[in-house]
Design a protein around this motif. Structure first.
Motif, PDB file in Angstrom:
ATOM      1  N   SER A  58       0.860  -1.099   0.023  1.00 14.07           N
ATOM      2  CA  SER A  58       0.043   0.060   0.122  1.00 14.07           C
ATOM      3  C   SER A  58       0.929   1.305  -0.041  1.00 14.07           C
ATOM      4  CB  SER A  58      -0.917  -0.041   1.212  1.00 14.07           C
ATOM      5  OG  SER A  58      -0.293  -0.097   2.256  1.00 14.07           O
ATOM      6  N   THR A  59       2.021   1.264   0.635  1.00 12.83           N
ATOM      7  CA  THR A  59       2.923   2.326   0.563  1.00 12.83           C
ATOM      8  C   THR A  59       3.750   2.664  -0.795  1.00 12.83           C
ATOM      9  OG1 THR A  59       3.500   1.746   2.866  1.00 12.83           O
ATOM     10  CG2 THR A  59       4.955   3.271   1.777  1.00 12.83           C
ATOM     11  N   ILE A  60       3.954   1.490  -1.306  1.00 11.04           N
ATOM     12  CA  ILE A  60       4.378   1.696  -2.753  1.00 11.04           C
ATOM     13  C   ILE A  60       3.296   2.472  -3.754  1.00 11.04           C
ATOM     14  CG2 ILE A  60       5.826   0.672  -4.821  1.00 11.04           C
ATOM     15  CD1 ILE A  60       6.664  -1.237  -2.869  1.00 11.04           C
ATOM     16  N   ALA A  61       2.115   1.631  -3.560  1.00 16.47           N
ATOM     17  CA  ALA A  61       0.873   2.139  -4.430  1.00 16.47           C
ATOM     18  C   ALA A  61       0.468   3.469  -4.190  1.00 16.47           C
ATOM     19  CB  ALA A  61      -0.325   0.829  -4.034  1.00 16.47           C
ATOM     20  N   THR A  62       0.731   4.080  -3.010  1.00 12.66           N
ATOM     21  CA  THR A  62       0.171   5.281  -2.601  1.00 12.66           C
ATOM     22  C   THR A  62       1.177   6.354  -3.310  1.00 12.66           C
ATOM     23  OG1 THR A  62      -0.627   4.594  -0.603  1.00 12.66           O
ATOM     24  CG2 THR A  62      -0.313   6.916  -0.973  1.00 12.66           C
ATOM     25  N   VAL A  63       2.574   5.974  -3.452  1.00 14.02           N
ATOM     26  CA  VAL A  63       3.522   6.992  -4.027  1.00 14.02           C
ATOM     27  C   VAL A  63       3.224   6.713  -5.761  1.00 14.02           C
ATOM     28  CG1 VAL A  63       5.624   7.140  -4.730  1.00 14.02           C
ATOM     29  CG2 VAL A  63       5.345   6.591  -2.411  1.00 14.02           C
ATOM     30  N   LEU A  64       3.081   5.508  -6.125  1.00  9.99           N
ATOM     31  CA  LEU A  64       2.743   5.422  -7.696  1.00  9.99           C
ATOM     32  C   LEU A  64       1.335   5.955  -8.120  1.00  9.99           C
ATOM     33  CD1 LEU A  64       4.238   1.930  -8.233  1.00  9.99           C
ATOM     34  CD2 LEU A  64       5.312   3.984  -9.329  1.00  9.99           C
ATOM     35  N   GLY A  65       0.608   5.595  -7.184  1.00 11.70           N
ATOM     36  CA  GLY A  65      -0.961   6.177  -7.426  1.00 11.70           C
ATOM     37  C   GLY A  65      -0.938   7.459  -7.586  1.00 11.70           C
ATOM     38  N   THR A  66      -0.319   8.229  -6.525  1.00 13.53           N
ATOM     39  CA  THR A  66      -0.343   9.870  -6.375  1.00 13.53           C
ATOM     40  C   THR A  66       0.330  10.358  -7.730  1.00 13.53           C
ATOM     41  OG1 THR A  66      -0.250   9.429  -4.071  1.00 13.53           O
ATOM     42  CG2 THR A  66      -0.238  11.815  -4.992  1.00 13.53           C
ATOM     43  N   MET A  67       1.396   9.704  -8.146  1.00 11.01           N
ATOM     44  CA  MET A  67       2.092  10.114  -9.368  1.00 11.01           C
ATOM     45  C   MET A  67       1.178  10.051 -10.557  1.00 11.01           C
ATOM     46  SD  MET A  67       5.937   8.269  -8.816  1.00 11.01           S
ATOM     47  CE  MET A  67       6.771   9.059 -10.230  1.00 11.01           C
ATOM     48  N   ALA A  68       0.657   8.761 -10.869  1.00 15.19           N
ATOM     49  CA  ALA A  68      -0.273   8.487 -11.730  1.00 15.19           C
ATOM     50  C   ALA A  68      -1.368   9.370 -11.848  1.00 15.19           C
ATOM     51  CB  ALA A  68      -0.857   7.169 -11.497  1.00 15.19           C
ATOM     52  N   ALA A  69      -2.111   9.894 -10.706  1.00 12.42           N
ATOM     53  CA  ALA A  69      -3.114  10.733 -10.463  1.00 12.42           C
ATOM     54  C   ALA A  69      -2.663  12.156 -11.127  1.00 12.42           C
ATOM     55  CB  ALA A  69      -3.676  11.004  -9.102  1.00 12.42           C
ATOM     56  N   TYR A  70      -1.469  12.614 -10.828  1.00 11.56           N
ATOM     57  CA  TYR A  70      -0.968  14.033 -10.965  1.00 11.56           C
ATOM     58  C   TYR A  70      -0.741  13.968 -12.527  1.00 11.56           C
ATOM     59  CZ  TYR A  70       1.353  17.999  -9.300  1.00 11.56           C
ATOM     60  OH  TYR A  70       1.342  19.508  -8.933  1.00 11.56           O
ATOM     61  N   VAL A  71      -0.254  12.693 -13.285  1.00 13.34           N
ATOM     62  CA  VAL A  71      -0.136  12.568 -14.703  1.00 13.34           C
ATOM     63  C   VAL A  71      -1.355  12.664 -15.210  1.00 13.34           C
ATOM     64  CG1 VAL A  71       0.683  11.100 -16.412  1.00 13.34           C
ATOM     65  CG2 VAL A  71       2.158  11.300 -14.459  1.00 13.34           C
ATOM     66  N   LEU A  72      -2.274  12.233 -14.766  1.00 17.55           N
ATOM     67  CA  LEU A  72      -3.750  12.190 -15.425  1.00 17.55           C
ATOM     68  C   LEU A  72      -4.307  13.562 -15.368  1.00 17.55           C
ATOM     69  CD1 LEU A  72      -5.571   9.027 -14.278  1.00 17.55           C
ATOM     70  CD2 LEU A  72      -4.773   9.454 -16.544  1.00 17.55           C
ATOM     71  N   VAL A  73      -4.166  14.090 -14.080  1.00 20.49           N
ATOM     72  CA  VAL A  73      -4.812  15.546 -14.139  1.00 20.49           C
ATOM     73  C   VAL A  73      -3.933  16.575 -14.727  1.00 20.49           C
ATOM     74  CG1 VAL A  73      -6.168  17.003 -12.482  1.00 20.49           C
ATOM     75  CG2 VAL A  73      -6.260  14.455 -12.224  1.00 20.49           C
ATOM     76  N   ARG A  74      -2.765  16.756 -14.304  1.00 20.89           N
ATOM     77  CA  ARG A  74      -1.858  17.764 -14.639  1.00 20.89           C
ATOM     78  C   ARG A  74      -1.085  17.626 -15.811  1.00 20.89           C
ATOM     79  NH1 ARG A  74      -2.265  20.685  -9.763  1.00 20.89           N
ATOM     80  NH2 ARG A  74      -4.517  20.773  -9.525  1.00 20.89           N
ATOM     81  N   ALA A  75      -0.554  16.575 -16.437  1.00 18.01           N
ATOM     82  CA  ALA A  75       0.572  16.605 -17.299  1.00 18.01           C
ATOM     83  C   ALA A  75       0.214  16.920 -18.625  1.00 18.01           C
ATOM     84  CB  ALA A  75       1.192  15.220 -17.090  1.00 18.01           C
ATOM     85  N   GLY A  76      -1.158  16.904 -18.853  1.00 17.78           N
ATOM     86  CA  GLY A  76      -1.492  17.422 -20.137  1.00 17.78           C
ATOM     87  C   GLY A  76      -1.349  16.280 -21.315  1.00 17.78           C
ATOM     88  N   ARG A  77      -1.060  16.649 -22.250  1.00 22.12           N
ATOM     89  CA  ARG A  77      -1.094  15.731 -23.386  1.00 22.12           C
ATOM     90  C   ARG A  77       0.264  15.202 -23.583  1.00 22.12           C
ATOM     91  NH1 ARG A  77      -4.866  13.967 -25.474  1.00 22.12           N
ATOM     92  NH2 ARG A  77      -6.809  15.147 -25.096  1.00 22.12           N
ATOM     93  N   MET A 122      -2.602   0.599  -6.929  1.00 22.00           N
ATOM     94  CA  MET A 122      -2.052   1.907  -7.316  1.00 22.00           C
ATOM     95  C   MET A 122      -3.086   2.563  -8.016  1.00 22.00           C
ATOM     96  SD  MET A 122       0.631   1.564 -10.243  1.00 22.00           S
ATOM     97  CE  MET A 122       0.651   2.986 -10.918  1.00 22.00           C
ATOM     98  N   CYS A 123      -3.846   1.540  -8.816  1.00 21.21           N
ATOM     99  CA  CYS A 123      -5.018   2.128  -9.640  1.00 21.21           C
ATOM    100  C   CYS A 123      -6.069   2.777  -8.843  1.00 21.21           C
ATOM    101  CB  CYS A 123      -5.748   1.057 -10.359  1.00 21.21           C
ATOM    102  SG  CYS A 123      -4.215   0.384 -11.693  1.00 21.21           S
ATOM    103  N   TYR A 124      -6.571   2.118  -7.758  1.00 20.29           N
ATOM    104  CA  TYR A 124      -7.613   2.514  -6.789  1.00 20.29           C
ATOM    105  C   TYR A 124      -7.046   3.736  -6.087  1.00 20.29           C
ATOM    106  CZ  TYR A 124     -10.159  -1.642  -7.039  1.00 20.29           C
ATOM    107  OH  TYR A 124     -11.048  -2.746  -7.384  1.00 20.29           O
ATOM    108  N   VAL A 125      -5.711   3.825  -5.737  1.00 25.63           N
ATOM    109  CA  VAL A 125      -5.281   5.239  -5.076  1.00 25.63           C
ATOM    110  C   VAL A 125      -5.325   6.193  -6.203  1.00 25.63           C
ATOM    111  CG1 VAL A 125      -3.216   6.149  -4.278  1.00 25.63           C
ATOM    112  CG2 VAL A 125      -3.527   4.022  -3.678  1.00 25.63           C
ATOM    113  N   SER A 126      -4.986   6.185  -7.493  1.00 30.65           N
ATOM    114  CA  SER A 126      -5.000   7.226  -8.372  1.00 30.65           C
ATOM    115  C   SER A 126      -6.262   7.570  -8.631  1.00 30.65           C
ATOM    116  CB  SER A 126      -4.299   6.665  -9.607  1.00 30.65           C
ATOM    117  OG  SER A 126      -4.901   6.214 -10.611  1.00 30.65           O
ATOM    118  N   VAL A 127      -7.489   6.570  -8.548  1.00 36.39           N
ATOM    119  CA  VAL A 127      -8.765   7.236  -8.780  1.00 36.39           C
ATOM    120  C   VAL A 127      -9.238   8.199  -7.709  1.00 36.39           C
ATOM    121  CG1 VAL A 127     -11.137   6.704  -8.858  1.00 36.39           C
ATOM    122  CG2 VAL A 127      -9.760   5.317 -10.146  1.00 36.39           C
ATOM    123  N   VAL A 128      -8.833   7.593  -6.475  1.00 36.78           N
ATOM    124  CA  VAL A 128      -9.233   8.461  -5.215  1.00 36.78           C
ATOM    125  C   VAL A 128      -8.553   9.915  -5.396  1.00 36.78           C
ATOM    126  CG1 VAL A 128      -9.148   8.538  -2.801  1.00 36.78           C
ATOM    127  CG2 VAL A 128      -9.469   6.334  -3.780  1.00 36.78           C
TER     128      VAL A 128
END
Lengths: 272, 296
Positions: A72-91, A142-148
């Motif tokens: 869950s710790t690794i998933a939180t780091v990766l999932g938060t990164m993934a969420a940031y990429v999805l919302v902020r990184a643009g195209r 990590m997928c669940y974390v990134s959705v949240v």
């Protein structure tokens, strides 16, 4: 004001009875003296004693907690990164594939995820054990974390981050000092979600584990297949108690944090 | 550079541990079973160069998929999974809708508590919630004892290890997934619409059918997909509550892999299961997107 209706009262009573009575029965019968789970023979805590003396269960519990904390710790780091990429990184090229890979594991049947990961681990010759379960659990949680986390990132005011950058923060400092505190409740609930998903998982762990590592769900499943046993009831009661206390505490804490944060954001917008 | 790393780390993780494993499943589903370690052939031999790669692809074929169509165990299991998923989705809707409706009609100060009570079981171990029913539904279980005591029945009913027990287990464990989206649709509904319908001469019943149900349509659709999709591949419930007559594809895949150790056939079963799931998953995502656009 809404009318009080008998229909609604009945629906709620029956509905919550349906949700909770089976678990209450489970808890009550963990204190049953009889070995037969369905015959009440008086109050006793002997099954808890047997459980504590049962080393196999204790070992399995230890492995499960280790796996859950790490994944869950690794998933939180990766999932938060993934969420940031999805919302902020643009195209960027491959964005569609990326968001597809984030959402697909959420609806994937566990038997398929488990089978495919096992075939990968065998293919690259990785010894199956704690490490492979951690890798497997990290991937789907990590997928669940990134959705949240991404649902929180979408709703928060980006100008706060821009203000930090204007005032001389580096992007990383802006993230650490502004964004992270704001999304922290979502990150924490993401971690908790990942942690419980890992504690809970039977199917993926069964596929990806080897003889060296048995998790609690695997142990429970093999015991339960042979029938109902009071020891499992005792174990279930302990797990239900931990979850109940945990969820209630977490919801109180995040509620307080949310209230405080809403106030802070309002104050930041409207200087007195 | 930083942006590149931010994208690359989760991206590569998912490619390595999600995408590539699927390609491996696809590849093994085209291989043949072999008495070797790993128990399938052909093996890709890169040291043989182009010749090795060519002979590797030449040895792949659709034989496992042909086998799935000839043995009626498999298509029966797919059909019965779809049937069980469909019936249990409808049952969950019938049980969940009144609860969601009553929650949305309750006093606002009660709603957070009720919501918490719905979510709490979701955090509790799935395995334990299924296990709880084993003691209740058994022949000498509490439900039968209770019914015998009431005098409703004279002999214990056989419920455990039948499809009835599977339906009960599914409705029980998936109920929160149905209640939550319907509740959130109903909670947003404007009460004055109902009053308007009643003022215009609707009975309360017809106001419900003509106003409430259409307005909660998106919640109903979302809830149904959230139950239907995972239930198709369900393994724990049929193996603990179902009997030998309960045929579900998740269980077949598990047994094919662990008991028969036929990896190529297990992989082929997984590939077809995925193809079956693609349609409801696409429909679900389209529904979600439509809803987001309607709100935004």
């Amino acid at each position: 004001m809404r009318r009080f209706s008998w229909f609604n009262a009945t629906a709620l009573t029956l509905g919550f009875a349906f949700l909770y009575v089976p678990m209450i029965i489970l808890v009550v019968y963990s204190f049953n003296e009889s070995k037969l789970v369905t015959v009440w023979a008086g109050f006793s805590t002997q099954w808890y004693g047997e459980l504590i003396r049962n080393e196999e269960f204790l070992n399995a519990a230890w492995v499960t907690i280790k796996v859950a904390v790490m994944s869950s710790t690794i998933a939180t780091v990766l999932g938060t990164m993934a969420a940031y990429v999805l919302v902020r990184a643009g195209r960027f090229s491959g964005r569609t594939l990326f968001s597809g890979m984030i959402y697909a594991p959420l609806v994937m049947p566990e038997v398929i995820t488990g089978l495919s990961l096992l075939l990968l681990f065998i293919g690259i010759g990785l010894d199956r054990g704690v490490l492979t379960i951690v890798l497997a659990h990290t991937t789907f949680s990590m997928c669940y974390v990134s959705v949240v986390v991404s649902s929180r990132l979408v709703s928060f005011d980006q100008s706060l981050e821009e203000a930090a950058l204007d005032l001389g923060c580096s992007p990383f400092e802006a993230f650490r000092l502004v964004t992270l505190p704001i999304i922290a409740p979502a990150v924490i609930s993401g971690w908790l979600l990942a942690f419980t998903l890992s504690l809970d998982d039977l199917v993926i762990a069964s596929f990806t584990t080897g003889p060296s590592a048995t998790t609690l769900p695997i142990k429970i499943f093999s015991a339960v297949r042979l029938g109902v046993s009071p020891e499992i009831n005792a174990l279930s009661t302990i797990m239900i108690a931990i979850v109940t206390v945990g969820v209630i505490t977490a919801s109180l804490v995040t509620k307080q944090a949310a209230v405080r944060q809403a106030r802070d954001e309002r104050m930041a917008e409207r200087p007195a | 550079m930083r942006r590149f790393l931010l994208i690359a780390v989760p991206y590569l993780w998912l490619v390595a541990l999600f995408l590539i494993p699927f390609l491996i499943v696809l590849k093994i589903s085209l291989s043949d079973i072999a008495l070797a370690r790993p128990p399938y052939m052909p093996q890709l031999d890169l040291s043989a160069g182009w010749e090795g790669i060519r002979s590797f692809f030449a040895a792949l074929d659709f034989e496992n998929f042909r086998f799935l169509t000839t043995d009626d165990l498999y298509w029966k299991a797919y059909l019965s999974s779809l049937q069980i998923a469909l019936i249990s989705t409808l049952l969950t809707l019938l049980v969940g809708y009144p609860i969601a409706y009553a929650m949305a009609r309750s006093a606002p100060e009660w709603r957070p508590t009720l919501l918490m009570l719905v979510i709490l079981p979701f955090w509790t171990s799935f395995l334990i919630r299924v296990y709880a029913w084993m003691g209740i539904l058994a022949n000498e279980g509490l439900l039968n004892q209770f019914l015998l005591w009431l005098g409703v029945i004279n002999e214990p009913l056989t419920i455990l290890n039948t499809n009835t027990a599977v339906y009960i287990g599914i409705v029980y464990t998936y109920l929160p997934f149905m209640i939550l989206p319907i509740y959130s649709a109903l909670e947003r509904m404007d009460d004055s619409l109902l009053e308007a319908a009643e003022d215009l001469g609707c009975s309360r019943m017809s106001a419900f059918w003509l106003v409430t149900i259409p307005l909660s349509k998106n919640g109903i659709i979302a809830g149904c997909f959230l139950v239907f999709i995972p239930v198709i591949g369900e393994f724990v419930i049929p193996s603990l509550l179902g009997g030998s007559g309960t045929l579900m594809i998740g269980k077949v895949l598990w047994e094919e892999f662990f008991s028969n150790r036929d990896w190529p056939v297990a992989s082929a079963v997984a590939v077809i299961l995925l193809l079956i799931l693609v349609i409801p998953i696409i429909l679900f995502q389209r529904n979600e997107q439509k809803q987001r656009e309607a709100e935004g």
